[in-house]
Every structure is written in C-alpha cells, then in structure tokens.
Design an enzyme around this catalytic site. Structure first.
Site, PDB file in Angstrom:
ATOM      1  N   CYS A 337       0.792  -1.123  -0.190  1.00 37.64           N
ATOM      2  CA  CYS A 337      -0.173   0.105   0.136  1.00 37.64           C
ATOM      3  C   CYS A 337       0.911   1.355  -0.071  1.00 37.64           C
ATOM      4  CB  CYS A 337      -0.851   0.015   0.960  1.00 37.64           C
ATOM      5  SG  CYS A 337      -1.356  -1.474   2.007  1.00 37.64           S
ATOM      6  N   ARG A 366       7.117 -10.749   5.996  1.00 37.09           N
ATOM      7  CA  ARG A 366       6.703 -10.586   7.438  1.00 37.09           C
ATOM      8  C   ARG A 366       7.588 -11.839   8.205  1.00 37.09           C
ATOM      9  NH1 ARG A 366       0.477  -9.432   6.246  1.00 37.09           N
ATOM     10  NH2 ARG A 366       0.742  -7.929   4.570  1.00 37.09           N
ATOM     11  N   GLN A 384       1.110 -11.057  -2.710  1.00 45.23           N
ATOM     12  CA  GLN A 384      -0.585 -10.664  -2.813  1.00 45.23           C
ATOM     13  C   GLN A 384      -0.686 -10.292  -4.109  1.00 45.23           C
ATOM     14  OE1 GLN A 384      -0.107  -7.494   0.131  1.00 45.23           O
ATOM     15  NE2 GLN A 384      -1.044  -8.526   1.596  1.00 45.23           N
ATOM     16  N   ASP A 386      -2.547  -7.934  -4.883  1.00 44.50           N
ATOM     17  CA  ASP A 386      -2.936  -6.585  -4.137  1.00 44.50           C
ATOM     18  C   ASP A 386      -3.421  -5.667  -5.332  1.00 44.50           C
ATOM     19  OD1 ASP A 386      -3.348  -5.212  -2.147  1.00 44.50           O
ATOM     20  OD2 ASP A 386      -1.170  -5.057  -1.553  1.00 44.50           O
ATOM     21  N   HIS A 388      -4.955  -1.361  -5.108  1.00 47.11           N
ATOM     22  CA  HIS A 388      -5.566  -0.105  -4.267  1.00 47.11           C
ATOM     23  C   HIS A 388      -6.426   0.691  -5.342  1.00 47.11           C
ATOM     24  CE1 HIS A 388      -2.177  -1.821  -2.112  1.00 47.11           C
ATOM     25  NE2 HIS A 388      -3.178  -1.477  -1.180  1.00 47.11           N
ATOM     26  N   LYS A 472     -14.793  -3.082   6.671  1.00 53.35           N
ATOM     27  CA  LYS A 472     -14.497  -3.884   5.639  1.00 53.35           C
ATOM     28  C   LYS A 472     -15.387  -5.113   5.285  1.00 53.35           C
ATOM     29  CE  LYS A 472     -11.969  -6.978   8.861  1.00 53.35           C
ATOM     30  NZ  LYS A 472     -10.857  -7.610   9.016  1.00 53.35           N
ATOM     31  N   HIS A 518      -8.516  -1.209  -0.330  1.00 54.14           N
ATOM     32  CA  HIS A 518      -7.581  -2.373  -0.450  1.00 54.14           C
ATOM     33  C   HIS A 518      -8.346  -3.532  -0.786  1.00 54.14           C
ATOM     34  CE1 HIS A 518      -4.485  -0.261   2.259  1.00 54.14           C
ATOM     35  NE2 HIS A 518      -5.816   0.044   2.816  1.00 54.14           N
TER      36      HIS A 518
HETATM   37 ZN   LIG Z   1      -3.340  -2.415   0.792  1.00 55.19          ZN
END
Ligand SMILES: [Zn+2]
Ligand SMILES: [Zn+2]
Length: 648
Positions: A337, A366, A384, A386, A388, A472, A518
């Site tokens: 992000c 992580r 991910q 991912d 945005h 969310k 997200h």
């Molecule tokens: Zn994110």
C-alpha cells in the site's frame, strides 16, 4: 411476571425465577431435550440460571456455534478432572473451547504424558461423563479464590485471579471437581457421549516464550458416537488433502533450510500453475479497469514510518537493511500500500481522473514466528494479488460493488461455491477509536451494506470489528471438507490517504482527499494455492491444472504416433506430455492417476492403425476411443464450460 422475547420475536410471560431450560420445556419437551446452552440479553448463561427480568433469550442446541462452544467448554472441565485424577499434583492453567473442540494447558511438573496415555484419559473422561454430573456455578470472593489455589500451590490460577476484580469471580463445580470459570456450560456431563483427544503440544504460559512451557492437550467431543466417527473420517480425508503433502507429490513447491524457513520455492509445475492463476486475474482486472504497476521489494524505513507499518511490524519483523551510507536504512516491504500511495502521489489528479485502480502481484515479507509457519498458509515471504483503488467518497459505492463482482467471479471460476461474508463496522459506542469523519464512515458503512445487499450476498454484520481506519467486507469460503477459510477482503481506508496527504482536485476546484480501497481476491498466491489444493484434493479445474493430458504409449514402437498426437494437442494449446518410459501400461496409468492428470490417452498398435486414441479420465476410467481431433474438441468444450469470461 417477566416478559421473555424469543428469537422469532414472540414474547412469553413467566414467573420471575424461571430458567432457560424451563422455558425450553414450555415450548416442547422434545426441543428441551436438545437445548444445551443459552444466552440472555447477549450474555452467555447456564440453562439453569434463574431469569429475573425482561429480556431476549436464545436457546442453543448442538447445531448452533454457541451450543458447540458450551459443549466443548464443558468437555474441557471433564478433561481437567480426568487429568487431575490420573496425575495428582499437576497444575491446571486454562482450558478454552476452540473452533473445533477444546484444549487444556497443564503444568505436569515432573510427570510426563505422551500420545499413548491419551486413551486412558479418554476412558476416564467417558466414565466421568456417564455420571451425568450437573455443572453448577458458584460465586467466590477474591480472597477465598486466591486462598483455594494458594493452598494447591497453583501459581497460574493465582495469577489469573489476581487480574480479576473482586465480585466477578466464579467457580464451576461438577462431581468432585472445581475450576475457576466464567460460565456457559451444558446442563450435565452425560450429554457428552464421544470423546477423542487429538494431540499433545507444548505451549508457553500466556503465549510468552520467557514463561514456563506447559503441555497442551487437544480434544474434541460429540453428543453422538456417529458424529465422532464422521469427524475422524473427515480428519483422514484432510490428511490426504494436506497441501504440504500434495505440493510435494504433485511437484508444485518445496522449502529449503538453506534458503530459510517460511520462504517457499516454486517448482516448474507450481510456477506454471501460479502464472496461470495470475494471468486469469490479470485478464479480468484489465476488463474491470485496473492498471498494473510494479514496485520494489524494499523501501526506505521512513516510508513505513509514514504509513504506520513500521510501528505495527517494525520491532517484531525483519530488521532494517543498512547500507554503506551512514544512517541509511531500508525495510523489506511488509505491505504494498505505501508504494501505491506514492505512485498515486506522482501525478496531479482531478476528480475526472478517478477512480485510479493500481494492481500488482506484489511480494511482501513478514517475520512470522517459526512455530507459526505452516506450509504455504503461513510463510515469511508471499505474493499478494494486491490492488488499491483511489476514488472519491461518492464513487465508493460503485467501486465496492465492482470489487464484489470480481471476487465472485474468482470464486465461481475456481469452484468455491459455498461462502458467506462478514461486514465489519464501527463500535457505535466508541467513535473516538476511529479516524476519518463521521460523515464518511456513515457513507462507507452504508455503501458496504448496500453493495452486499444488492449483490445478494449472505452476510452478517459485526459491530466493533472494523479496523480503526475503515470498515470492511470479508469473504469466508467453505471448502469441500466444510472447513472455513478467510479468502478475499475488501477494506475501506481513510488513514493512508491522510498519512500520505493524497489529494485530487474536486469539481469545486478545491483539493480533496480520496478514499482508498484495499482488495485481494486470492489474498496471497501462496495461501490461495494451499487452500485450492486442500479444496480440490489436487484435482484442479481443467483450465488451471499444470498438465491436462498424459499420452501413454504401449511401447516405444508407437513413439512416432505419440509425438504426432502430442503435436496436434500442443497446436490446440492443450498442455500434454508423452510418457515414453519403458514401463508397463498399468504402471503408467497408475502414476498418471496418482499425479492427478485429468486425461490419459493410450496409444498402441490398434490406435495407430485407426488414427485414434483410447481416452481415460482421471477417477472415472475408460471413455472409449476417438480421433485426436475430437478429443481436442472435448477438452476445449470442457475448459470453456469451466472458465467463463469476466463480464463488466
Ligand atoms: Zn493495501
Ligand atoms: Zn466452565
């Protein structure tokens, strides 16, 4: 008289002092026999608790999650009693119900317990259960409670009680056994008919490595023997479908101690599978108006200080990478992000440019504790899917619906038909916990519920479950064995746009903050492949599977013809290989079955002479002979049926 409201909205009047079990009996004796737990005004109580005021009563059976919780919580008490009787002098600590069963953490002192002792404990538990002992709650002063455990020399319970307020301390008694407990039991031990202690593991007191290591005994129990038998069969099946086992057998991925724990290595077949999944999503995302971006695997420490991720992950994660430049520090990125915020910040935007949808298959790192690592579901580096979305507050509603469409498309294409969703909203009583204006929160919460409603989702609303930065929507998928997995989260965020000072020029010519969404339908490629493996047992949909066809020649005499068939299939973009080995056809078929190759084509003298192939389908057997061309058409039709186009 008191007024008791039941879940169907009906109100019944009773003398004060009536118990939930008596209310159940007033409904029907048959129903009452199944009632094992109750809650009153959202507080879990005993079925024997006297009700003294008006309120909402819910009666639970084994078929409710709450009922199971009471059942397993009570079973933990029975386990503790059995252990105390078999191993006098041990120290009990805590023993909660969990998603599937219960456990108890015990300090065995100088005694030891191993897997082979569990049968004896189970038998003891069953004999206690058969005594039909009632569970009864008893209040205690803090002083008496401390005294009770100090006399036993149980420093764990003493520590627990010291953290409790006087006046809130209760014990639960059954048979000869007593435990510190907040309540929520089944009426008596006799309801527990089948017990299986499933595992012994080490666990630190309060989860802290600096504390004493305790022994954790896991178990599960049921009201019928039949339920236990079914559960054990399911466990067997789950073992067969364990993605770590299948990943090895199907040569999809591996781990190397030299590379490091929790860092998966994708083998060629796994990489091909993953690439196909990525391309599938990329294609749909392109249609949905996403633009691909790419960001590096590291970023300056300051970036994550700005985003707040350093505060969250910093101390407990991979430590900063230093460079020859004094004071310069980089971090492995824990999230994509912040990078995408800076991509947004690289241009000036007007409201007419929004929404911007930046997507990336971004690898993040992580540091998970080594004990937490598990195959591909818990790793230290993962990619991910991912994206945005940066939009105006007014666009949130429409964007949210579009993301839901995409998630549903992904689930549909991969055979996840059984799922439900959870909408996580603010705790309305604690507005100070959340950032962002009240107006925007209300808008966003309404947008999510409205989107879930209009897409016909099966959803439940949880108040107080939202992150501090936005509400969310989570998708919970049930796999073929009925296990729930969280897959796909759509998260609204007011925080990062603020921290990164993102802005766009509105129609009023003023600068405004965009809202950020997200979303990751797969979650991560690693976790998704793991879940897909366990869901399908390795039998991937035909469009996705690494190898669709295995051509098995009866002997090397038919090598040329096999090659001809292969060329034809490859020309039609069918993923096939020839098994040329000098092995018996029986062995070749067995191995192709084991490797879960969807189709096998057997070619020998007759097939070559007729220009045909003999077709076998995985798990189904012989489909007869056909021309290679009609086989190719069969594959094309089946793939087409499975993988529908994404329609915007
Ligand atoms: Zn994110
Ligand atoms: Zn209890």
């Amino acid at each position: 008289m008191i007024a008791i409201t039941l879940p169907d909205g009906s109100v019944k009047h009773f003398e004060a002092g009536i118990t939930p079990m008596e209310v159940a009996k007033s409904i029907s004796e048959g129903f009452a026999r199944n009632v094992i737990s109750a809650s009153f005004n959202d507080v879990t109580i005993e079925t024997s608790t006297a009700l003294t005021e008006d309120g909402n009563l819910i009666l639970y059976t084994w078929n409710n999650d709450e009922g199971k919780k009471a059942f397993w919580h009570s079973s933990a008490h029975i386990l503790a009693q059995a252990l105390e009787e078999l191993y006098p002098g041990i120290k009990l600590t805590i023993g909660p119900a969990i998603e599937n069963g219960f456990y108890y953490d015990v300090d065995f002192g100088d005694k030891t317990i191993t897997e082979k002792d569990l049968k004896e404990v189970e038998d003891k538990m069953l004999s206690i259960a058969r005594g039909k002992h009632e569970f009864t709650m008893r209040e205690s002063s803090k002083e008496d409670a401390l005294d009770y455990y100090k006399k036993q020399g149980n420093e764990y319970k003493v520590e627990l009680i010291e953290n409790l307020e006087d006046g809130t301390i209760t014990f639960c008694d059954h048979d000869t056994f007593t435990d510190l407990c907040r309540g929520g039991h089944i009426p008596n031990t006799g309801i527990v008919k089948a017990i299986k202690l499933t595992n012994i593991a080490g666990a630190y007191w309060r989860g802290d490595e600096k504390n004493t290591q305790l022994t954790r005994i896991y178990g599960i129990s049921f009201p019928k023997q039949k339920d236990l038998t079914e559960y054990l069969q399911l466990l067997e099946e789950a073992k067969k479908r364990d993605h770590r086992k299948l990943g090895r057998e199907l040569e999809l991925f591996t781990f190397s101690q030299k590379v490091g724990q929790g860092l998966p290595l994708w083998l060629p077949k796994g990489a091909a599978l993953r690439e196909r999944l990525e391309n599938f999503l990329k294609k749909a995302q392109k249609k949905a108006g996403y633009e691909m971006v790419i960001s590096p695997h590291i970023g300056q420490k300051e970036l994550y200080v700005t985003s707040g991720h350093y505060a969250k992950y910093g101390a407990d994660s991979f430590q900063p990478i230093k460079t020859p430049s004094e004071g310069e520090e980089f971090l492995l990125k824990p999230m994509n992000c912040p990078h995408h915020c800076e991509i947004f910040n690289s241009s000036a935007w007007s409201y007419k440019d929004l929404p911007k949808r930046f997507a990336e298959f971004g690898t993040v790192y992580r540091y998970e504790q080594s004990g937490e690592l598990h195959g591909l579901t818990r790793v230290r580096g993962f990619t991910q899917d991912d994206a945005h979305i940066f939009c105006t507050p007014d666009q949130l509603d429409g964007e949210f619906k579009k993301v839901i469409d995409l998630v549903l498309y992904v689930f549909g294409s991969l055979g996840f038909e059984n799922f439900y969703t959870q909408v996580s909203l603010r705790d309305p009583n604690k507005p100070e916990k959340y950032i962002g204006s009240l107006e925007n929160w209300e808008k966003a919460e309404r947008a999510i519920i409205d989107a879930a409603e209009s897409k016909g989702l099966d959803y439940k609303v949880e108040y107080g479950e939202a992150a501090f930065y936005g509400p969310k929507l989570d998708f919970m998928v049930k796999d073929a064995l009925g296990r729930s997995w969280q897959l796909g989260t759509i998260q609204v965020d007011y925080n990062l746009p603020e921290r990164f000072e993102l802005e766009y020029k509105g129609s009023d010519n003023e600068m405004h903050r965009p809202v950020m969404i997200h979303r990751a339908p797969f979650g991560s490629m690693e976790r998704f492949v793991a879940i897909l493996l366990e869901h399908t047992g390795g039998n991937f949909p035909l469009w996705l599977t690494p190898q669709q066809v295995s051509i098995l020649s009866l002997s090397e005499k038919y090598e040329k013809y096999s090659q001809k068939v292969l060329d034809l299939l490859e020309n039609d973009e069918i993923r096939a290989l020839v098994d040329h080995r000098n092995e018996t056809i029986g062995k070749k078929i067995r191995e192709a079955e084991m490797n879960k190759i969807p189709y096998m084509l057997i070619v020998g003298e007759q097939e070559e002479k007729d220009g045909m192939v003999s077709v076998r389908k995985h798990g189904e057997g012989d489909l007869g002979t056909m021309t290679p061309e009609s086989f190719s058409e069969l594959i094309r039709q089946e793939t087409k049926k499975e993988s529908k186009e994404f329609i915007v």
